[in-house]
Design a protein around this motif. Structure first.
Motif, PDB file in Angstrom:
ATOM      1  N   ILE A  62       0.809  -1.214   0.000  1.00  0.00           N
ATOM      2  CA  ILE A  62       0.000   0.000   0.000  1.00  0.00           C
ATOM      3  C   ILE A  62       0.849   1.275   0.000  1.00  0.00           C
ATOM      4  N   PHE A  63       1.648   1.455   1.042  1.00  0.00           N
ATOM      5  CA  PHE A  63       2.294   2.750   1.253  1.00  0.00           C
ATOM      6  C   PHE A  63       3.474   3.027   0.329  1.00  0.00           C
ATOM      7  N   GLU A  64       4.314   2.049   0.073  1.00  0.00           N
ATOM      8  CA  GLU A  64       5.431   2.268  -0.843  1.00  0.00           C
ATOM      9  C   GLU A  64       4.949   2.536  -2.272  1.00  0.00           C
ATOM     10  N   PRO A  65       3.982   1.769  -2.804  1.00  0.00           N
ATOM     11  CA  PRO A  65       3.484   2.093  -4.143  1.00  0.00           C
ATOM     12  C   PRO A  65       2.894   3.509  -4.226  1.00  0.00           C
ATOM     13  N   LEU A  66       2.203   3.929  -3.172  1.00  0.00           N
ATOM     14  CA  LEU A  66       1.633   5.275  -3.160  1.00  0.00           C
ATOM     15  C   LEU A  66       2.739   6.325  -3.163  1.00  0.00           C
ATOM     16  N   GLU A  67       3.757   6.128  -2.363  1.00  0.00           N
ATOM     17  CA  GLU A  67       4.880   7.071  -2.344  1.00  0.00           C
ATOM     18  C   GLU A  67       5.563   7.138  -3.715  1.00  0.00           C
ATOM     19  N   LEU A  68       5.811   5.982  -4.323  1.00  0.00           N
ATOM     20  CA  LEU A  68       6.459   5.958  -5.641  1.00  0.00           C
ATOM     21  C   LEU A  68       5.614   6.656  -6.698  1.00  0.00           C
ATOM     22  N   ALA A  69       4.313   6.447  -6.643  1.00  0.00           N
ATOM     23  CA  ALA A  69       3.422   7.106  -7.609  1.00  0.00           C
ATOM     24  C   ALA A  69       3.439   8.622  -7.421  1.00  0.00           C
ATOM     25  N   MET A  70       3.427   9.070  -6.169  1.00  0.00           N
ATOM     26  CA  MET A  70       3.482  10.513  -5.910  1.00  0.00           C
ATOM     27  C   MET A  70       4.788  11.099  -6.454  1.00  0.00           C
ATOM     28  N   LYS A  71       5.897  10.400  -6.240  1.00  0.00           N
ATOM     29  CA  LYS A  71       7.194  10.857  -6.764  1.00  0.00           C
ATOM     30  C   LYS A  71       7.157  10.931  -8.286  1.00  0.00           C
ATOM     31  N   ASP A  72       6.560   9.932  -8.911  1.00  0.00           N
ATOM     32  CA  ASP A  72       6.507   9.889 -10.369  1.00  0.00           C
ATOM     33  C   ASP A  72       5.672  11.042 -10.925  1.00  0.00           C
ATOM     34  N   VAL A  73       4.502  11.248 -10.362  1.00  0.00           N
ATOM     35  CA  VAL A  73       3.630  12.321 -10.846  1.00  0.00           C
ATOM     36  C   VAL A  73       4.252  13.688 -10.557  1.00  0.00           C
ATOM     37  N   ALA A  74       4.853  13.843  -9.385  1.00  0.00           N
ATOM     38  CA  ALA A  74       5.406  15.142  -8.966  1.00  0.00           C
ATOM     39  C   ALA A  74       6.887  15.281  -9.314  1.00  0.00           C
ATOM     40  N   GLN A  75       7.321  14.631 -10.367  1.00  0.00           N
ATOM     41  CA  GLN A  75       8.729  14.659 -10.741  1.00  0.00           C
ATOM     42  C   GLN A  75       9.195  16.011 -11.277  1.00  0.00           C
ATOM     43  N   ASP A  76       8.254  16.851 -11.672  1.00  0.00           N
ATOM     44  CA  ASP A  76       8.610  18.180 -12.161  1.00  0.00           C
ATOM     45  C   ASP A  76       7.571  19.185 -11.657  1.00  0.00           C
ATOM     46  N   ASP A  77       7.807  20.458 -11.945  1.00  0.00           N
ATOM     47  CA  ASP A  77       6.891  21.491 -11.460  1.00  0.00           C
ATOM     48  C   ASP A  77       5.479  21.323 -11.997  1.00  0.00           C
ATOM     49  N   MET A  78       5.354  20.883 -13.244  1.00  0.00           N
ATOM     50  CA  MET A  78       4.031  20.700 -13.833  1.00  0.00           C
ATOM     51  C   MET A  78       3.238  19.645 -13.054  1.00  0.00           C
ATOM     52  N   GLY A  79       3.882  18.534 -12.731  1.00  0.00           N
ATOM     53  CA  GLY A  79       3.225  17.480 -11.970  1.00  0.00           C
ATOM     54  C   GLY A  79       2.878  17.925 -10.561  1.00  0.00           C
ATOM     55  N   LYS A  80       3.806  18.638  -9.920  1.00  0.00           N
ATOM     56  CA  LYS A  80       3.553  19.134  -8.562  1.00  0.00           C
ATOM     57  C   LYS A  80       2.365  20.090  -8.544  1.00  0.00           C
ATOM     58  N   GLU A  81       2.322  20.984  -9.519  1.00  0.00           N
ATOM     59  CA  GLU A  81       1.215  21.943  -9.586  1.00  0.00           C
ATOM     60  C   GLU A  81      -0.115  21.237  -9.860  1.00  0.00           C
ATOM     61  N   ALA A  82      -0.091  20.254 -10.751  1.00  0.00           N
ATOM     62  CA  ALA A  82      -1.322  19.514 -11.062  1.00  0.00           C
ATOM     63  C   ALA A  82      -1.828  18.759  -9.840  1.00  0.00           C
ATOM     64  N   LEU A  83      -0.921  18.117  -9.107  1.00  0.00           N
ATOM     65  CA  LEU A  83      -1.323  17.415  -7.892  1.00  0.00           C
ATOM     66  C   LEU A  83      -1.918  18.384  -6.880  1.00  0.00           C
ATOM     67  N   LYS A  84      -1.222  19.472  -6.659  1.00  0.00           N
ATOM     68  CA  LYS A  84      -1.669  20.443  -5.655  1.00  0.00           C
ATOM     69  C   LYS A  84      -3.020  21.048  -6.028  1.00  0.00           C
ATOM     70  N   ALA A  85      -3.243  21.235  -7.311  1.00  0.00           N
ATOM     71  CA  ALA A  85      -4.496  21.843  -7.764  1.00  0.00           C
ATOM     72  C   ALA A  85      -5.682  20.878  -7.715  1.00  0.00           C
ATOM     73  N   LYS A  86      -5.434  19.592  -7.975  1.00  0.00           N
ATOM     74  CA  LYS A  86      -6.566  18.677  -8.135  1.00  0.00           C
ATOM     75  C   LYS A  86      -6.683  17.574  -7.087  1.00  0.00           C
ATOM     76  N   LEU A  87      -5.581  17.227  -6.423  1.00  0.00           N
ATOM     77  CA  LEU A  87      -5.644  16.164  -5.420  1.00  0.00           C
ATOM     78  C   LEU A  87      -5.993  16.772  -4.072  1.00  0.00           C
ATOM     79  N   LYS A  88      -7.182  16.488  -3.602  1.00  0.00           N
ATOM     80  CA  LYS A  88      -7.666  17.060  -2.340  1.00  0.00           C
ATOM     81  C   LYS A  88      -7.535  16.101  -1.168  1.00  0.00           C
ATOM     82  N   ALA A  89      -7.538  14.793  -1.452  1.00  0.00           N
ATOM     83  CA  ALA A  89      -7.474  13.804  -0.369  1.00  0.00           C
ATOM     84  C   ALA A  89      -7.114  12.444  -0.946  1.00  0.00           C
ATOM     85  N   ILE A  90      -6.584  11.601  -0.063  1.00  0.00           N
ATOM     86  CA  ILE A  90      -6.302  10.210  -0.400  1.00  0.00           C
ATOM     87  C   ILE A  90      -7.015   9.344   0.637  1.00  0.00           C
TER      88      ILE A  90
END
Length: 165
Positions: free
Chosen positions: A84-112
């Motif tokens: 559960i937790f390691e796959p979630l961490e890896l996915a977050m790293k992958d999506v947030a690998q650059d500023d575009m991904g970080k901004e998209a996550l911050k704008a649209k991800l409200k909760a897990i």
């Protein structure tokens, strides 16, 4: 046709059994999961939030993850960490690998939200066990199953998020 009916009946039985078991977590399961939540989870939560780039709220339905009769394994990394937790961490790293991904996550991800409910879906059908709707990433992975599939789980989360960000 008979095979199909038998498969459907078996899936329904397994789903019902898993639901009942999760709802009837005994004292041993509740104690073990509470200890994990207190001792192990804070560091995992921080890793996930750091990987996402912001303190996204994470809700874990611990009792749904508490598999009866397996309390001795809760602290093994294959039980919660690798499934559960390691796959979630890896996915977050992958999506947030650059500023575009970080901004998209911050704008649209409200909760897990993290939980386990069988629902007739194969434990290894990770893509069907991840949903992202209305700003909530919902992860429905079975603990202690296919511990080596960390990348497959992470990929399912990454693909689900990336498609809707």
């Amino acid at each position: 046709m008979i095979k199909t009916l038998l498969a459907a009946a078996f899936a329904a039985l397994v789903a019902t059994t898993s639901f009942v078991s999760a709802q009837e977590a005994g004292l041993a399961e509740r104690r073990a999961v509470a200890a994990y939540e207190k001792e192990q989870y804070p560091a995992l939560q921080k890793k996930i939030q750091d990987a996402a780039g912001f303190p996204v709220p994470i809700t874990v339905d611990w009792l749904s993850l508490a598999l009866p009769g397996e309390t001795e394994y809760y602290t093994h990394e294959e039980f919660f960490l690798k499934t559960i937790f390691e796959p979630l961490e890896l996915a977050m790293k992958d999506v947030a690998q650059d500023d575009m991904g970080k901004e998209a996550l911050k704008a649209k991800l409200k909760a897990i939200t993290i939980h386990y409910a069988d629902g007739g879906i194969s434990a290894s059908d990770y893509k069907q066990r991840v949903k992202f709707e209305d700003g909530t990433l919902d992860i429905n992975f079975r603990p202690f199953t296919n511990g080596a599939d960390v990348k497959d789980r992470a990929d399912a989360i990454t693909e689900t998020l990336s498609a809707k960000l």
